[in-house]
Write an enzyme that holds these catalytic residues in place. Structure first.
Site, mmCIF file in Angstrom:
data_model
loop_
_atom_site.group_PDB
_atom_site.id
_atom_site.type_symbol
_atom_site.label_atom_id
_atom_site.label_comp_id
_atom_site.label_asym_id
_atom_site.label_seq_id
_atom_site.Cartn_x
_atom_site.Cartn_y
_atom_site.Cartn_z
ATOM 1 N N GLU A 101 46.471 46.950 42.895
ATOM 2 C CA GLU A 101 45.580 45.875 43.292
ATOM 3 C C GLU A 101 46.251 44.923 44.275
ATOM 4 O O GLU A 101 47.442 44.632 44.156
ATOM 5 C CB GLU A 101 45.115 45.096 42.059
ATOM 6 C CG GLU A 101 44.182 45.939 41.215
ATOM 7 C CD GLU A 101 43.653 45.201 40.009
ATOM 8 O OE1 GLU A 101 42.564 45.560 39.557
ATOM 9 O OE2 GLU A 101 44.317 44.287 39.520
ATOM 10 N N CYS A 114 48.113 38.820 48.457
ATOM 11 C CA CYS A 114 49.043 38.983 47.346
ATOM 12 C C CYS A 114 49.133 40.479 47.073
ATOM 13 O O CYS A 114 48.136 41.108 46.706
ATOM 14 C CB CYS A 114 48.512 38.222 46.127
ATOM 15 S SG CYS A 114 49.525 38.411 44.657
ATOM 16 N N CYS A 121 54.251 47.215 35.098
ATOM 17 C CA CYS A 121 55.510 46.477 35.212
ATOM 18 C C CYS A 121 56.314 46.693 33.946
ATOM 19 O O CYS A 121 55.756 46.846 32.866
ATOM 20 C CB CYS A 121 55.213 44.983 35.389
ATOM 21 S SG CYS A 121 56.690 43.983 35.638
ATOM 22 N N CYS A 125 56.528 40.445 30.344
ATOM 23 C CA CYS A 125 56.256 39.023 30.097
ATOM 24 C C CYS A 125 55.031 38.911 29.184
ATOM 25 O O CYS A 125 54.004 39.556 29.435
ATOM 26 C CB CYS A 125 56.017 38.290 31.414
ATOM 27 S SG CYS A 125 57.404 38.410 32.562
ATOM 28 N N CYS A 128 51.400 37.983 30.488
ATOM 29 C CA CYS A 128 50.900 38.684 31.674
ATOM 30 C C CYS A 128 50.201 39.982 31.286
ATOM 31 O O CYS A 128 50.783 40.830 30.600
ATOM 32 C CB CYS A 128 52.076 38.971 32.609
ATOM 33 S SG CYS A 128 51.648 40.042 33.990
ATOM 34 N N CYS A 339 46.425 34.667 38.878
ATOM 35 C CA CYS A 339 47.778 34.985 38.439
ATOM 36 C C CYS A 339 47.783 35.554 37.026
ATOM 37 O O CYS A 339 47.172 35.009 36.121
ATOM 38 C CB CYS A 339 48.635 33.727 38.430
ATOM 39 S SG CYS A 339 49.110 33.215 40.055
HETATM 40 FE FE1 SF4 Z 1 55.820 41.875 35.502
HETATM 41 FE FE2 SF4 Z 1 53.777 40.321 34.831
HETATM 42 FE FE3 SF4 Z 1 56.275 39.521 34.306
HETATM 43 FE FE4 SF4 Z 1 55.370 39.632 36.858
HETATM 44 S S1 SF4 Z 1 54.637 38.270 35.220
HETATM 45 S S2 SF4 Z 1 57.353 40.380 36.094
HETATM 46 S S3 SF4 Z 1 54.013 41.450 36.757
HETATM 47 S S4 SF4 Z 1 55.230 41.305 33.416
#
Ligand code: SF4
Length: 348
Positions: A101, A114, A121, A125, A128, A339
């Site tokens: 995306e 962006c 990933c 986190c 996220c 975000c």
């Molecule tokens: Fe990965 Fe999301 Fe952390 Fe960014 S915020 S490093 S995309 S887990």
């Protein structure tokens, strides 16, 4: 076909190299291997990055024999978006196969794209949605550049931020190559000031990025208290914030290149003035700015949004204590383009 490079072409089953994303040096090596004159690499750069053609046959100042030989070995990995969602505020989210995306954000005098650098990933986190989906693969430099080249708004872009899906420092070779294409005179020739690369703080890769690239750096900080940061960002265990800040202090950030910290505001987690005071202390002496980000709640993340009053009080505290701080405008929330929400509804 992003995750499965090198790609097999269906017609002859031979592995073809993607020209998009190759640097001048890499193209010179390719040309040398094919016994082309050295200047042919420059010509190919011009077709790829200035004229942005999508077929080798369009490279009309290469001889027919060269085009045929190149076409047998290589391809131009241009892919059109599979879908585009448009937000009420004009933000657009483009979806590329297989689940990449990019978000186009028009503003008064700017237009920012962006981009994503990975599918999923592996940083995990907790706030996220991308991180909660796990890791599905790296993008190549060509895949990253395709997100720019393939959208109809390409000519209007003023800025690119590497803040989409994935951790840029975890795919650094591709990110550096994409930045080189964007900023080199053999590429697009953009100023590095138009590009910002984000990171959660992978220290060795950050050092290499700072040494090799002049683009802006944005560090995802989110909490100045080590134990609390660890609870939301597993990366804190391998690379504590103190080590990240110690690295950053070794460099001069008062020139053209800007250092910023991203700080997402979570209700009752990191949004009181005690945290603001710890943040001021942590950043003391660093030439930087802090961007506060409104958290967008999702079923996948166990956090809540801070109140506007808490966000403004936090911002004002930082500004009063010498840390330049702004609240980042929230865009594209209705299409899950804000975000931390990328890919959040893709699999649903
Ligand atoms: Fe990965 Fe999301 Fe952390 Fe960014 S915020 S490093 S995309 S887990």
């Amino acid at each position: 076909m992003t995750r499965f490079e090198p790609q097999k072409e269906e017609n002859n089953q031979s592995v073809k190299r993607n020209l998009l994303g190759l640097t001048l040096l890499q193209l010179q090596e390719l040309c040398a291997g094919m016994h082309f004159p050295r200047f042919t690499a420059k010509q190919i750069c011009d077709w790829l990055y200035r004229k942005r053609v999508d077929s080798i046959d369009s490279m009309t100042n290469l001889s027919l024999a060269q085009r045929a030989a190149l076409g047998a070995e290589a391809r131009i990995g241009r892919e059109v978006p599979q879908r585009c969602q448009v937000s009420r505020d004009g933000t657009k989210k483009y979806l590329f196969d297989p689940g990449v995306e990019a978000v186009y954000i028009p503003e008064d005098e700017r237009a920012t794209l962006c981009v994503s650098c990975q599918v999923g990933c592996r940083m995990g986190c907790r706030f996220c949605v991308t991180g909660q989906q796990g890791f599905h693969g790296h993008l190549t430099a060509g895949d990253i550049l395709n997100q720019l080249f393939a959208i109809p708004e390409f000519e209007s872009l003023t800025n690119v931020v590497f803040m989409g899906m994935g951790e840029p420092m975890d795919n650094l070779d591709a990110v550096l190559a994409a930045c080189a294409v964007l900023t080199s005179d053999w590429g697009l020739g953009w100023s590095p000031k138009r590009i910002t690369v984000s990171t959660v703080g992978l220290v060795p890769q950050m050092r290499r990025f700072i040494e090799e690239c002049q683009c802006h750096l944005a560090v995802s900080l989110h909490n100045p208290v080590p134990a609390e940061r660890l609870a939301m960002m597993p990366v804190q265990k391998a690379y504590p914030l103190a080590d990240v800040l110690a690295l950053l202090r070794q460099y001069d950030w008062s020139g053209q290149r800007r250092l910023s910290f991203e700080y997402t505001m979570f209700h009752n987690e990191n949004d009181d003035l005690g945290h603001a005071a710890r943040l001021v202390e942590a950043l003391r002496g660093l030439d930087c700015r802090v961007n506060l980000i409104r958290f967008h709640e999702s079923p996948e993340a166990p956090y809540r949004t801070s109140s506007p009053a808490a966000i403004n009080a936090f911002r004002d505290y930082l500004n009063r204590h010498g840390v330049v701080c702004t609240v980042r405008a929230s865009r594209g929330q209705d299409i899950d383009a804000a975000c931390g929400l990328l890919a959040g509804r893709r699999q649903g």
